[in-house]
Design an enzyme around this catalytic site. Structure first.
Site, PDB file in Angstrom:
ATOM      1  N   ASP A  79       0.835  -1.199   0.000  1.00 30.25           N
ATOM      2  CA  ASP A  79       0.000   0.000   0.000  1.00 30.25           C
ATOM      3  C   ASP A  79       0.870   1.250   0.000  1.00 30.25           C
ATOM      4  O   ASP A  79       2.007   1.231   0.491  1.00 30.25           O
ATOM      5  CB  ASP A  79      -0.905   0.019   1.230  1.00 30.25           C
ATOM      6  CG  ASP A  79      -1.957  -1.078   1.194  1.00 30.25           C
ATOM      7  OD1 ASP A  79      -2.367  -1.463   0.089  1.00 30.25           O
ATOM      8  OD2 ASP A  79      -2.359  -1.541   2.275  1.00 30.25           O
ATOM      9  N   TYR A 136       5.923  -8.737   8.559  1.00 27.26           N
ATOM     10  CA  TYR A 136       5.551  -7.337   8.741  1.00 27.26           C
ATOM     11  C   TYR A 136       5.712  -6.927  10.193  1.00 27.26           C
ATOM     12  O   TYR A 136       5.578  -7.751  11.108  1.00 27.26           O
ATOM     13  CB  TYR A 136       4.077  -7.109   8.364  1.00 27.26           C
ATOM     14  CG  TYR A 136       3.706  -7.397   6.940  1.00 27.26           C
ATOM     15  CD1 TYR A 136       3.730  -6.393   5.977  1.00 27.26           C
ATOM     16  CD2 TYR A 136       3.302  -8.667   6.543  1.00 27.26           C
ATOM     17  CE1 TYR A 136       3.361  -6.638   4.662  1.00 27.26           C
ATOM     18  CE2 TYR A 136       2.943  -8.933   5.232  1.00 27.26           C
ATOM     19  CZ  TYR A 136       2.965  -7.918   4.298  1.00 27.26           C
ATOM     20  OH  TYR A 136       2.607  -8.173   2.993  1.00 27.26           O
ATOM     21  N   ASP A 162      -7.190   1.295   8.261  1.00 29.54           N
ATOM     22  CA  ASP A 162      -5.894   1.817   8.681  1.00 29.54           C
ATOM     23  C   ASP A 162      -6.008   3.308   8.972  1.00 29.54           C
ATOM     24  O   ASP A 162      -7.104   3.891   8.874  1.00 29.54           O
ATOM     25  CB  ASP A 162      -4.801   1.516   7.647  1.00 29.54           C
ATOM     26  CG  ASP A 162      -4.995   2.260   6.329  1.00 29.54           C
ATOM     27  OD1 ASP A 162      -5.936   3.079   6.213  1.00 29.54           O
ATOM     28  OD2 ASP A 162      -4.205   2.018   5.399  1.00 29.54           O
ATOM     29  N   ARG A 199      -4.031  -5.122   7.745  1.00 25.40           N
ATOM     30  CA  ARG A 199      -5.047  -4.183   8.224  1.00 25.40           C
ATOM     31  C   ARG A 199      -6.299  -4.940   8.666  1.00 25.40           C
ATOM     32  O   ARG A 199      -6.950  -4.556   9.640  1.00 25.40           O
ATOM     33  CB  ARG A 199      -5.388  -3.162   7.143  1.00 25.40           C
ATOM     34  CG  ARG A 199      -6.068  -3.727   5.914  1.00 25.40           C
ATOM     35  CD  ARG A 199      -6.450  -2.655   4.921  1.00 25.40           C
ATOM     36  NE  ARG A 199      -5.279  -2.076   4.270  1.00 25.40           N
ATOM     37  CZ  ARG A 199      -5.272  -0.862   3.740  1.00 25.40           C
ATOM     38  NH1 ARG A 199      -6.354  -0.105   3.787  1.00 25.40           N
ATOM     39  NH2 ARG A 199      -4.200  -0.413   3.131  1.00 25.40           N
TER      40      ARG A 199
END
Length: 290
Positions: free
Chosen positions: A43, A71, A85, A179
């Site tokens: 993203d 992550y 988010d 997310r």
């Protein structure tokens, strides 16, 4: 870097504010070729590892996309957003001041393993021929089917427990939305939550410590691009058969396990990628002209 006869893999540390396509566009100018693609979209607000295939290595990206991802990010409890988010608008606020770190860890543990996850509306998943993020920009929300993903590891630790902010460390399969994990943990705790400050620190063995800015990339060889897969070396005679795309007996290639296998010539150059075909038989998935 200039010229068009350039092939290999670049491990990029993507900056915030860039789309994955922005990085590809920049890399085309850096490498002097339009043959650049990426594996594993990030993203715009996210940072970290983005793999770029350059030249003939674009044909290898299909093998890099399925590699597990790692992550780190921040889970913020108490507020739900339109995008799940921090970039989205707040849609609901919950008083979660009584939630303890132990409760957060317990809720997170329920999302480890093989789970079903509904893709967020801001994802690139197609529904009815349209990407969800295109529909979301038009204010349209559609029903999405849950998809199977695997969360191998999920650890949460308080950064500011009083403010409901927790560090998340996730190792997961390709296709997992962090997310969505953050939002689902918030829901499981009886309220809501969203994600912020997402950074991808690894795709397979390609970690952020070897990643470089897109304007100063280091190009790995095509053989190195497939380092997460078993490799077999062949002599010149067998290499000629591999180069012509012949189907082979697995024992001719000394191919063990499930594959796919990177087939290297006498000089260590990548000749092809073979995969299982029939019992005891392997076939080329990609052949690299020499």
């Amino acid at each position: 870097m200039s010229g068009s006869a350039v092939d290999g893999l670049a491990v990029i540390d993507k900056e915030a504010g860039w789309t994955s396509h922005d990085v590809v566009a920049k890399a085309r100018g850096v490498f002097g070729t339009r043959k650049v693609g990426h594996a594993g979209t990030l993203d715009p607000d996210a940072t970290g590892v983005l793999l770029l295939g350059v030249g003939r290595a674009t044909r290898l990206l299909r093998f890099l996309t399925p590699l597990p991802k790692q992550y780190v990010g921040e889970l913020v409890l108490g507020a739900e957003t339109t995008t799940l988010d921090a970039a989205g608008e707040v849609t609901a606020v919950h008083d979660m001041s009584g939630v303890t770190p132990e409760q957060v860890a317990q809720a997170a543990s329920g999302f480890v393993g093989n789970i079903l996850q509904i893709p967020p509306m801001v994802s690139a998943v197609r529904v009815g021929g349209r990407r969800l993020h295109e529909l979301a920009r038009e204010g349209v929300e559609v029903e999405r089917e849950a998809r199977p993903v695997t969360v191998h590891e999920l650890a949460v630790a308080p950064l500011d427990a009083d403010a409901g902010v927790y560090r998340m460390e996730v190792t997961c399969s390709s296709g997992t939305y962090i997310r969505s994990l953050a939002a689902d943990i918030g829901t499981a705790l009886g309220g809501g939550g969203h994600l912020r400050v997402l950074r991808r620190i690894a795709i397979g063995s390609f970690a952020v410590d070897e990643a470089r800015p897109v304007d100063a990339p280091v190009l790995l060889s095509m053989a190195e691009a497939l380092r997460d897969y078993p490799a077999v070396s062949v002599d010149e005679a067998l290499g000629q058969r591999v180069g012509s795309g012949q189907v082979l007996a697995a024992d001719e290639l000394s191919a063990e396990g499930e594959g796919p296998w990177a087939v290297l010539g006498p000089q260590g150059h990548l000749l092809a990628v073979y995969e299982a075909h029939l019992p005891g038989v392997v076939k080329p998935a990609v052949v690299i002209p020499q």
